[in-house]
Design a protein around this motif. Structure first.
Motif, PDB file in Angstrom:
ATOM      1  N   TYR A   1      19.930   0.156 -14.532  1.00 58.43           N
ATOM      2  CA  TYR A   1      20.789   0.483 -13.396  1.00 58.43           C
ATOM      3  C   TYR A   1      20.896  -0.771 -12.535  1.00 58.43           C
ATOM      4  O   TYR A   1      19.880  -1.282 -12.056  1.00 58.43           O
ATOM      5  CB  TYR A   1      20.195   1.638 -12.580  1.00 58.43           C
ATOM      6  CG  TYR A   1      20.088   2.911 -13.368  1.00 58.43           C
ATOM      7  CD1 TYR A   1      21.171   3.768 -13.497  1.00 58.43           C
ATOM      8  CD2 TYR A   1      18.899   3.249 -14.008  1.00 58.43           C
ATOM      9  CE1 TYR A   1      21.077   4.928 -14.237  1.00 58.43           C
ATOM     10  CE2 TYR A   1      18.798   4.413 -14.751  1.00 58.43           C
ATOM     11  CZ  TYR A   1      19.886   5.253 -14.862  1.00 58.43           C
ATOM     12  OH  TYR A   1      19.784   6.406 -15.600  1.00 58.43           O
TER      13      TYR A   1
ATOM     14  N   SER B   1      27.630  -0.434  -1.902  1.00 58.42           N
ATOM     15  CA  SER B   1      28.435   0.151  -2.980  1.00 58.42           C
ATOM     16  C   SER B   1      27.681   0.037  -4.293  1.00 58.42           C
ATOM     17  O   SER B   1      26.683  -0.670  -4.394  1.00 58.42           O
ATOM     18  CB  SER B   1      29.798  -0.549  -3.066  1.00 58.42           C
ATOM     19  OG  SER B   1      29.626  -1.915  -3.336  1.00 58.42           O
TER      20      SER B   1
ATOM     21  N   GLY C   1      26.797   5.303  -6.803  1.00 59.66           N
ATOM     22  CA  GLY C   1      27.171   6.654  -7.197  1.00 59.66           C
ATOM     23  C   GLY C   1      26.942   7.618  -6.054  1.00 59.66           C
ATOM     24  O   GLY C   1      27.432   7.408  -4.943  1.00 59.66           O
ATOM     25  N   THR C   2      26.180   8.659  -6.305  1.00 60.45           N
ATOM     26  CA  THR C   2      25.857   9.641  -5.263  1.00 60.45           C
ATOM     27  C   THR C   2      24.389   9.557  -4.852  1.00 60.45           C
ATOM     28  O   THR C   2      23.881  10.436  -4.171  1.00 60.45           O
ATOM     29  CB  THR C   2      26.175  11.072  -5.753  1.00 60.45           C
ATOM     30  OG1 THR C   2      25.415  11.316  -6.951  1.00 60.45           O
ATOM     31  CG2 THR C   2      27.649  11.253  -6.035  1.00 60.45           C
ATOM     32  N   ASP C   3      23.701   8.498  -5.284  1.00 64.32           N
ATOM     33  CA  ASP C   3      22.290   8.302  -4.960  1.00 64.32           C
ATOM     34  C   ASP C   3      22.134   8.086  -3.452  1.00 64.32           C
ATOM     35  O   ASP C   3      22.794   7.232  -2.866  1.00 64.32           O
ATOM     36  CB  ASP C   3      21.766   7.087  -5.717  1.00 64.32           C
ATOM     37  CG  ASP C   3      20.290   7.176  -6.065  1.00 64.32           C
ATOM     38  OD1 ASP C   3      19.714   8.270  -5.944  1.00 64.32           O
ATOM     39  OD2 ASP C   3      19.724   6.150  -6.460  1.00 64.32           O
TER      40      ASP C   3
ATOM     41  N   THR D   1      24.319   9.925   2.311  1.00 58.90           N
ATOM     42  CA  THR D   1      24.853  10.246   0.993  1.00 58.90           C
ATOM     43  C   THR D   1      26.208   9.561   0.857  1.00 58.90           C
ATOM     44  O   THR D   1      27.085   9.758   1.704  1.00 58.90           O
ATOM     45  CB  THR D   1      25.016  11.770   0.813  1.00 58.90           C
ATOM     46  OG1 THR D   1      23.739  12.384   0.997  1.00 58.90           O
ATOM     47  CG2 THR D   1      25.552  12.106  -0.558  1.00 58.90           C
TER      48      THR D   1
ATOM     49  N   ASN E   1      32.545   8.486  -2.342  1.00 57.19           N
ATOM     50  CA  ASN E   1      33.283   7.615  -3.258  1.00 57.19           C
ATOM     51  C   ASN E   1      32.509   6.340  -3.581  1.00 57.19           C
ATOM     52  O   ASN E   1      33.064   5.244  -3.586  1.00 57.19           O
ATOM     53  CB  ASN E   1      34.666   7.279  -2.697  1.00 57.19           C
ATOM     54  CG  ASN E   1      35.532   8.510  -2.548  1.00 57.19           C
ATOM     55  OD1 ASN E   1      35.485   9.423  -3.370  1.00 57.19           O
ATOM     56  ND2 ASN E   1      36.311   8.556  -1.487  1.00 57.19           N
ATOM     57  N   ASP E   2      31.198   6.472  -3.820  1.00 56.06           N
ATOM     58  CA  ASP E   2      30.341   5.360  -4.245  1.00 56.06           C
ATOM     59  C   ASP E   2      30.070   4.341  -3.130  1.00 56.06           C
ATOM     60  O   ASP E   2      29.604   3.246  -3.396  1.00 56.06           O
ATOM     61  CB  ASP E   2      30.963   4.664  -5.458  1.00 56.06           C
ATOM     62  CG  ASP E   2      29.998   3.781  -6.216  1.00 56.06           C
ATOM     63  OD1 ASP E   2      28.797   4.114  -6.277  1.00 56.06           O
ATOM     64  OD2 ASP E   2      30.441   2.744  -6.751  1.00 56.06           O
TER      65      ASP E   2
ATOM     66  N   THR F   1      17.874   2.676  -2.726  1.00 57.09           N
ATOM     67  CA  THR F   1      18.067   3.959  -3.417  1.00 57.09           C
ATOM     68  C   THR F   1      17.046   4.050  -4.541  1.00 57.09           C
ATOM     69  O   THR F   1      16.454   3.044  -4.945  1.00 57.09           O
ATOM     70  CB  THR F   1      19.482   4.095  -4.026  1.00 57.09           C
ATOM     71  OG1 THR F   1      19.570   3.286  -5.197  1.00 57.09           O
ATOM     72  CG2 THR F   1      20.576   3.718  -3.043  1.00 57.09           C
TER      73      THR F   1
ATOM     74  N   TYR G   1      19.120   2.426  -7.815  1.00 53.39           N
ATOM     75  CA  TYR G   1      19.789   1.133  -7.717  1.00 53.39           C
ATOM     76  C   TYR G   1      19.024   0.102  -6.906  1.00 53.39           C
ATOM     77  O   TYR G   1      19.544  -0.937  -6.540  1.00 53.39           O
ATOM     78  CB  TYR G   1      21.207   1.333  -7.188  1.00 53.39           C
ATOM     79  CG  TYR G   1      21.986   2.242  -8.083  1.00 53.39           C
ATOM     80  CD1 TYR G   1      22.543   1.765  -9.275  1.00 53.39           C
ATOM     81  CD2 TYR G   1      22.144   3.585  -7.780  1.00 53.39           C
ATOM     82  CE1 TYR G   1      23.233   2.613 -10.122  1.00 53.39           C
ATOM     83  CE2 TYR G   1      22.836   4.439  -8.635  1.00 53.39           C
ATOM     84  CZ  TYR G   1      23.383   3.943  -9.795  1.00 53.39           C
ATOM     85  OH  TYR G   1      24.060   4.776 -10.644  1.00 53.39           O
TER      86      TYR G   1
END
Length: 159
Positions: A76, A101, A104-106, A122, A125-126, A146, A149
């Motif tokens: 990742y 950026s 994702g939704t992490d 949260t 849109n990334d 995160t 990431y």
């Protein structure tokens, strides 16, 4: 001699030990020798990554794991962080927008000089953003982290 990277992982695919690639006057070593050096790998499986492969991905990774079904390494990438201003006026109202950026939704956790800021954000849109203002002169390291990431940071100067 060049020795491939050996990566030990548990039953869930979590990396337990990355021996890293080696070169020069080195010997590869056996599983038994590895267990003596790092007892945490006892009972774990491992994969090898050929010497010299995937260095850019590994250098820029946020996290990694092994897909236990395919025995492939999943990397990742580290999140991307930027700011619209490197300096803000230390008046409590001038703000810098920090943008993260590639997550994702992490959920993104922000910190300022190591102090966690709440709540966690949260992404939409990334992308996740954080507004920073200060009344104090000096440099402020704004970090975003995160689970998948990793962590990255920017520095904002309060002037």
């Amino acid at each position: 001699m060049q020795i491939d990277t050996k990566i030990y992982y548990d039953a869930t695919g979590q990396i337990i030990w990355d021996k890293g690639e080696m070169s020069g006057s080195v010997a590869e070593g056996t599983y038994e020798e590895d267990v003596v050096v790092n007892p945490a790998v006892y009972g774990c499986d491992f994969i090898t990554i050929p010497y010299g492969q995937r260095p850019a991905e590994i250098d820029n990774m946020g996290s990694w794991k092994v897909d236990i079904n395919t025995k492939l390494l999943i990397i990742y990438p580290r999140l991307t962080i930027s700011t619209d201003k490197a300096q803000i006026i230390a008046n409590g109202t001038d703000t810098a927008t920090i943008t993260v950026s590639g997550v994702g939704t992490d959920t993104v956790n922000f910190s300022v000089n190591g102090v966690d800021q709440t709540p966690a954000i949260t992404p939409t849109n990334d992308i996740a953003t954080f507004q920073f203002a200060t009344n104090v002169l000096g440099a402020f390291v704004i970090s975003a982290k995160t689970a998948l990431y990793g962590q990255n940071s920017v520095t904002i100067q309060g002037v």
